[in-house]
Design a protein around this motif. Sequence first.
Motif, mmCIF file in Angstrom:
data_model
loop_
_atom_site.group_PDB
_atom_site.id
_atom_site.type_symbol
_atom_site.label_atom_id
_atom_site.label_comp_id
_atom_site.label_asym_id
_atom_site.label_seq_id
_atom_site.Cartn_x
_atom_site.Cartn_y
_atom_site.Cartn_z
ATOM 1 N N ASP A 37 137.080 18.713 0.804
ATOM 2 C CA ASP A 37 136.736 18.610 -0.615
ATOM 3 C C ASP A 37 137.726 19.406 -1.463
ATOM 4 O OD1 ASP A 37 134.488 17.056 -0.055
ATOM 5 O OD2 ASP A 37 133.208 18.810 0.182
ATOM 6 N N ARG A 38 137.978 20.652 -1.046
ATOM 7 C CA ARG A 38 138.851 21.524 -1.836
ATOM 8 C C ARG A 38 140.264 20.960 -1.946
ATOM 9 N NH1 ARG A 38 135.910 25.801 0.955
ATOM 10 N NH2 ARG A 38 137.547 25.852 2.542
ATOM 11 N N THR B 131 137.905 13.105 -2.431
ATOM 12 C CA THR B 131 137.946 12.379 -3.702
ATOM 13 C C THR B 131 138.775 11.112 -3.575
ATOM 14 O OG1 THR B 131 137.689 14.415 -4.994
ATOM 15 C CG2 THR B 131 138.637 12.513 -6.122
ATOM 16 N N VAL B 132 139.928 11.214 -2.901
ATOM 17 C CA VAL B 132 140.780 10.045 -2.676
ATOM 18 C C VAL B 132 140.041 9.002 -1.840
ATOM 19 C CG1 VAL B 132 142.929 9.224 -1.657
ATOM 20 C CG2 VAL B 132 142.892 11.392 -2.900
ATOM 21 N N LEU B 133 139.355 9.459 -0.782
ATOM 22 C CA LEU B 133 138.606 8.534 0.066
ATOM 23 C C LEU B 133 137.551 7.778 -0.737
ATOM 24 C CD1 LEU B 133 138.067 10.736 3.267
ATOM 25 C CD2 LEU B 133 139.622 8.792 3.025
ATOM 26 N N GLN B 134 136.823 8.513 -1.571
ATOM 27 C CA GLN B 134 135.765 7.878 -2.354
ATOM 28 C C GLN B 134 136.334 6.906 -3.381
ATOM 29 O OE1 GLN B 134 133.914 11.783 -3.272
ATOM 30 N NE2 GLN B 134 132.003 10.882 -2.542
ATOM 31 N N PHE C 31 132.161 8.475 5.660
ATOM 32 C CA PHE C 31 132.819 9.590 6.346
ATOM 33 C C PHE C 31 131.875 10.776 6.475
ATOM 34 C CE2 PHE C 31 133.861 10.222 1.843
ATOM 35 C CZ PHE C 31 133.641 11.579 1.651
ATOM 36 N N TYR C 32 131.997 11.429 7.618
ATOM 37 C CA TYR C 32 131.325 12.692 7.875
ATOM 38 C C TYR C 32 132.382 13.790 7.958
ATOM 39 C CZ TYR C 32 127.117 10.128 9.388
ATOM 40 O OH TYR C 32 126.008 9.323 9.450
ATOM 41 N N ALA C 33 132.036 14.968 7.487
ATOM 42 C CA ALA C 33 132.822 16.165 7.762
ATOM 43 C C ALA C 33 132.028 16.999 8.761
ATOM 44 C CB ALA C 33 133.076 16.958 6.486
ATOM 45 N N VAL D 94 147.853 14.165 -1.064
ATOM 46 C CA VAL D 94 148.666 13.076 -0.531
ATOM 47 C C VAL D 94 148.210 12.687 0.874
ATOM 48 C CG1 VAL D 94 150.440 14.612 0.426
ATOM 49 C CG2 VAL D 94 151.038 12.270 -0.190
ATOM 50 N N ASP D 95 147.635 13.638 1.629
ATOM 51 C CA ASP D 95 147.099 13.303 2.947
ATOM 52 C C ASP D 95 145.991 12.259 2.827
ATOM 53 O OD1 ASP D 95 148.703 15.103 4.551
ATOM 54 O OD2 ASP D 95 147.508 16.734 3.728
ATOM 55 N N GLY D 96 145.192 12.377 1.767
ATOM 56 C CA GLY D 96 144.129 11.402 1.554
ATOM 57 C C GLY D 96 144.687 10.004 1.347
ATOM 58 N N SER D 97 145.760 9.899 0.555
ATOM 59 C CA SER D 97 146.380 8.598 0.329
ATOM 60 C C SER D 97 146.962 8.023 1.605
ATOM 61 C CB SER D 97 147.479 8.737 -0.735
ATOM 62 O OG SER D 97 146.945 9.180 -1.956
ATOM 63 N N VAL D 98 147.578 8.878 2.423
ATOM 64 C CA VAL D 98 148.132 8.416 3.701
ATOM 65 C C VAL D 98 147.021 7.938 4.623
ATOM 66 C CG1 VAL D 98 149.363 9.132 5.784
ATOM 67 C CG2 VAL D 98 150.175 9.866 3.548
ATOM 68 N N ILE D 99 145.925 8.694 4.688
ATOM 69 C CA ILE D 99 144.790 8.299 5.544
ATOM 70 C C ILE D 99 144.256 6.944 5.106
ATOM 71 C CG2 ILE D 99 142.398 8.859 6.146
ATOM 72 C CD1 ILE D 99 143.220 11.837 5.946
ATOM 73 N N VAL D 100 144.085 6.742 3.810
ATOM 74 C CA VAL D 100 143.575 5.462 3.303
ATOM 75 C C VAL D 100 144.496 4.322 3.706
ATOM 76 C CG1 VAL D 100 143.201 4.117 1.191
ATOM 77 C CG2 VAL D 100 142.268 6.424 1.386
ATOM 78 N N ASN D 101 145.794 4.517 3.597
ATOM 79 C CA ASN D 101 146.748 3.468 3.972
ATOM 80 C C ASN D 101 146.684 3.169 5.475
ATOM 81 O OD1 ASN D 101 147.750 3.063 1.378
ATOM 82 N ND2 ASN D 101 149.313 4.642 1.597
ATOM 83 N N LEU D 102 146.562 4.204 6.278
ATOM 84 C CA LEU D 102 146.466 3.998 7.728
ATOM 85 C C LEU D 102 145.179 3.259 8.076
ATOM 86 C CD1 LEU D 102 147.715 7.459 9.087
ATOM 87 C CD2 LEU D 102 148.985 5.311 8.940
#
Length: 273
Positions: A39-40, A45-48, A79-81, A261-269
Amino acid sequence: MKKQLITLLVLVTSLFSLTIRADVLVLVHGYLGAAQSWDRSGITTVLQQHGWQRAGVYVAGPAGVQLIPAAGMQAERKFYAVDLPSEAPILVQVYQLRAMLDAISRTHGDEPVILVGHSAGGVVARTALVLGDARNVKALITIASPHLGTVRAEQALDTTDIPFPISMMTDFFAGESYDIAMRSRSLYVDLVRPRPGTFLYWLNSQPHPDIKYFSIVRGQSDVGPGDYIVPTYSQDMNNIPALRGRSSLVNIPVTHSLEPVDGSVIVNLLSDL
């Protein structure tokens, strides 16, 4: 006419099933992190923003694992954390993660699972897979993970290897940081660079499940400080003897910590799985 109608219904049903993809994303934090790290950093936020719904947080405790549920448990993509004892040895964290994966499997049946691990969390997730928890897992994504260890773990072991009674004086003057390092010594041992007799030497020679692997690595940058915690070669799962040539590689020139940016990469993958 009846036969044509049945054929049409089968075709529509098959097309509909292709449009619905019920996936479960499990986020595994790293050393000194927590479920809130995602979250921090802005990743959740990107995932949602891309249609992934928050399903809850699994917390490890003395009474076992507990779920703090969220509204998205029944969503198609959720997603779960997880919240693990990040100072504990790898196998202690793996034990907790396996219990959480079992609970997720009971809740979501045969829905495919994608594991995402940051830093030491990537090693924890990979170890869980090697030890037999790949039932529904279709992919592992690791971010800045020390798959081939890090000299920082060795330096931390040297720093805290102080005999009694001198260690009492060090503890007094160093304060909380020294206490954390002392509590983490067993984890540091697990993260030293692989050589015969070390944990990573064993892990990296084990058979790995036949799933998708993605390595998000912190590469070199002319403008950024790079990753001073884990060297780039250690983050690339292609350098693991048992996984050579099996991991897709994404290079991001940022620091070791999680970034939006990790969130954007995860979404693309995830869109390509």
